[in-house]
Design a protein around this motif. Structure first.
Motif, PDB file in Angstrom:
ATOM      1  N   ARG A 204       0.902  -1.159  -0.045  1.00 62.82           N
ATOM      2  CA  ARG A 204      -0.072   0.152   0.090  1.00 62.82           C
ATOM      3  C   ARG A 204       0.955   1.139   0.059  1.00 62.82           C
ATOM      4  NH1 ARG A 204      -2.650  -3.884   2.470  1.00 62.82           N
ATOM      5  NH2 ARG A 204      -4.752  -4.248   2.300  1.00 62.82           N
ATOM      6  N   LYS A 205       0.261   2.384  -0.403  1.00 65.86           N
ATOM      7  CA  LYS A 205       0.987   3.633  -0.551  1.00 65.86           C
ATOM      8  C   LYS A 205       1.875   4.018   0.957  1.00 65.86           C
ATOM      9  CE  LYS A 205      -1.493   7.315  -1.209  1.00 65.86           C
ATOM     10  NZ  LYS A 205      -2.238   8.369  -1.659  1.00 65.86           N
ATOM     11  N   GLU A 234      -4.899  -0.130  -3.944  1.00 64.82           N
ATOM     12  CA  GLU A 234      -5.444   1.074  -3.690  1.00 64.82           C
ATOM     13  C   GLU A 234      -6.974   0.874  -3.545  1.00 64.82           C
ATOM     14  OE1 GLU A 234      -6.614   2.010  -8.454  1.00 64.82           O
ATOM     15  OE2 GLU A 234      -4.757   2.798  -7.831  1.00 64.82           O
ATOM     16  N   ASN A 235      -7.424   2.035  -2.807  1.00 65.53           N
ATOM     17  CA  ASN A 235      -8.816   1.821  -2.288  1.00 65.53           C
ATOM     18  C   ASN A 235      -9.335   0.769  -1.531  1.00 65.53           C
ATOM     19  OD1 ASN A 235      -9.343   4.242  -3.802  1.00 65.53           O
ATOM     20  ND2 ASN A 235      -9.946   3.201  -5.776  1.00 65.53           N
ATOM     21  N   GLY A 236      -8.566   0.249  -0.458  1.00 64.69           N
ATOM     22  CA  GLY A 236      -8.698  -0.908   0.200  1.00 64.69           C
ATOM     23  C   GLY A 236      -8.156  -2.111  -0.246  1.00 64.69           C
ATOM     24  N   GLU A 237      -9.002  -2.811  -0.579  1.00 64.30           N
ATOM     25  CA  GLU A 237      -8.229  -4.297  -1.304  1.00 64.30           C
ATOM     26  C   GLU A 237      -8.510  -4.250  -2.550  1.00 64.30           C
ATOM     27  OE1 GLU A 237      -6.952  -6.761   0.957  1.00 64.30           O
ATOM     28  OE2 GLU A 237      -7.165  -5.050   2.639  1.00 64.30           O
ATOM     29  N   GLN A 238      -8.695  -3.267  -3.368  1.00 62.55           N
ATOM     30  CA  GLN A 238      -8.736  -3.575  -4.993  1.00 62.55           C
ATOM     31  C   GLN A 238      -7.385  -3.467  -5.568  1.00 62.55           C
ATOM     32  OE1 GLN A 238     -11.390  -0.639  -6.476  1.00 62.55           O
ATOM     33  NE2 GLN A 238     -10.591  -1.079  -8.685  1.00 62.55           N
ATOM     34  N   TYR A 239      -6.935  -4.229  -6.376  1.00 65.47           N
ATOM     35  CA  TYR A 239      -5.745  -4.047  -7.026  1.00 65.47           C
ATOM     36  C   TYR A 239      -5.797  -2.814  -7.931  1.00 65.47           C
ATOM     37  CZ  TYR A 239      -4.108  -9.077  -6.284  1.00 65.47           C
ATOM     38  OH  TYR A 239      -3.853 -10.144  -5.978  1.00 65.47           O
ATOM     39  N   GLN A 244      -4.344  -4.959 -12.442  1.00 65.23           N
ATOM     40  CA  GLN A 244      -5.542  -5.642 -12.954  1.00 65.23           C
ATOM     41  C   GLN A 244      -5.355  -5.618 -14.643  1.00 65.23           C
ATOM     42  OE1 GLN A 244      -9.351  -3.953 -11.848  1.00 65.23           O
ATOM     43  NE2 GLN A 244      -8.392  -2.577 -10.422  1.00 65.23           N
ATOM     44  N   GLU A 245      -4.542  -5.035 -15.216  1.00 62.93           N
ATOM     45  CA  GLU A 245      -4.177  -4.923 -16.666  1.00 62.93           C
ATOM     46  C   GLU A 245      -3.293  -6.364 -16.719  1.00 62.93           C
ATOM     47  OE1 GLU A 245      -2.663  -1.157 -17.692  1.00 62.93           O
ATOM     48  OE2 GLU A 245      -4.762  -0.322 -18.113  1.00 62.93           O
TER      49      GLU A 245
END
Length: 255
Positions: A204-205, A234-239, A244-245
């Motif tokens: 995470r950042k 980013e945004n919690g548990e989202q890749y 994702q790409e």
């Protein structure tokens, strides 16, 4: 060669989606499964358009499977010491119809020079055991212990053997714990591989990095380029969008 649909599965094994180019992979909860580390390394390494590539500690063969999608002509070898994982890797090659491009070998990385010969490869990749043999708790499973701890193969073994197997100008690409970065750079230089490209991976950042992707050139000139950090979530548990790409085949590499 066409994929083979009737590849045998053994107890506890399953077929999962590799999430790229309609590829499949045989896995089991009893051994080390496909990890983010392997996916990132397969997308980070500078895969040649043609030539020879070796994946050391190949496990179930995920890294060479993914790398075939990045090059039309290169040929691949994989070497794995654990017989069960070697069997899975060989069947994964057949499952995806890649027997003409990937050859799996059952053996010890420390014996790889005798098996393959000096200076044969344009690229070598490795996702090695991360933990020194004396550190931490050993997992109850022998399969996990060998994969995680330097019981049968040390970081120095990986880099020393890699240097012997590479052509002059060939590349060695590793994924490892960021805490081992100084060891990696020191050993690369000790064995004539100059670190040229590096990327730190952060969960995470606001966190410290926990992985490093690094590539060196045998006989290269000093100049290390540090790429922008890769922040996994980013945004919690989202890749993040880049991951994702990568996972869903919309991006070829992390270069």
């Amino acid at each position: 060669m066409e994929p083979v649909t009737n590849v045998p599965l053994y107890e506890t094994e399953r077929i999962d989606d590799l999430l790229t180019h309609e590829m499949k992979i045989i896995q089991s909860h009893e051994v080390f499964c496909l990890s983010m580390d392997a996916v990132l390394l397969a997308r980070f390494a500078s895969v040649p358009k043609r030539g020879k590539v070796l994946d050391m500690c190949t496990g179930n063969g995920a890294i060479p499977l993914i790398m075939t999608t990045r090059t039309p002509e290169a040929s691949f070898d994989g070497i794995e010491i654990q017989e069960r994982l070697f069997s899975m890797a060989s069947r994964n090659v057949t499952l995806n119809g890649l027997n003409e491009r990937i050859v799996m070998h059952h053996g010890d990385v420390k014996d790889a020079v005798s098996l393959f010969g000096h200076g044969k490869y344009d690229l070598i990749t490795c996702n090695p055991p991360y933990m020194p043999a004396t550190s931490g708790e050993k997992n109850i499973s022998e399969h996990f212990a060998i994969a995680r701890h330097e019981i049968m193969l040390s970081l120095e073994d990986v880099i020393r053997v890699g240097s012997q197997l590479l052509k002059n100008g060939g590349k060695l690409a590793l994924v490892h714990r960021s805490t081992r970065l100084i060891d990696i750079i020191s050993l690369m230089r000790q064995y004539g591989i100059e670190p040229k490209r590096m990327r730190l991976v952060y969960p995470r950042k606001e966190a410290e990095p926990n992985m490093v992707l690094i590539e060196g050139i045998r006989g290269g000139k000093p100049e290390l380029r540090i790429q922008p950090p890769l922040i996994v979530y980013e945004n919690g548990e989202q890749y993040c969008e880049e991951l994702q790409e990568i996972y869903y085949g919309r991006r070829d590499s992390l270069e």
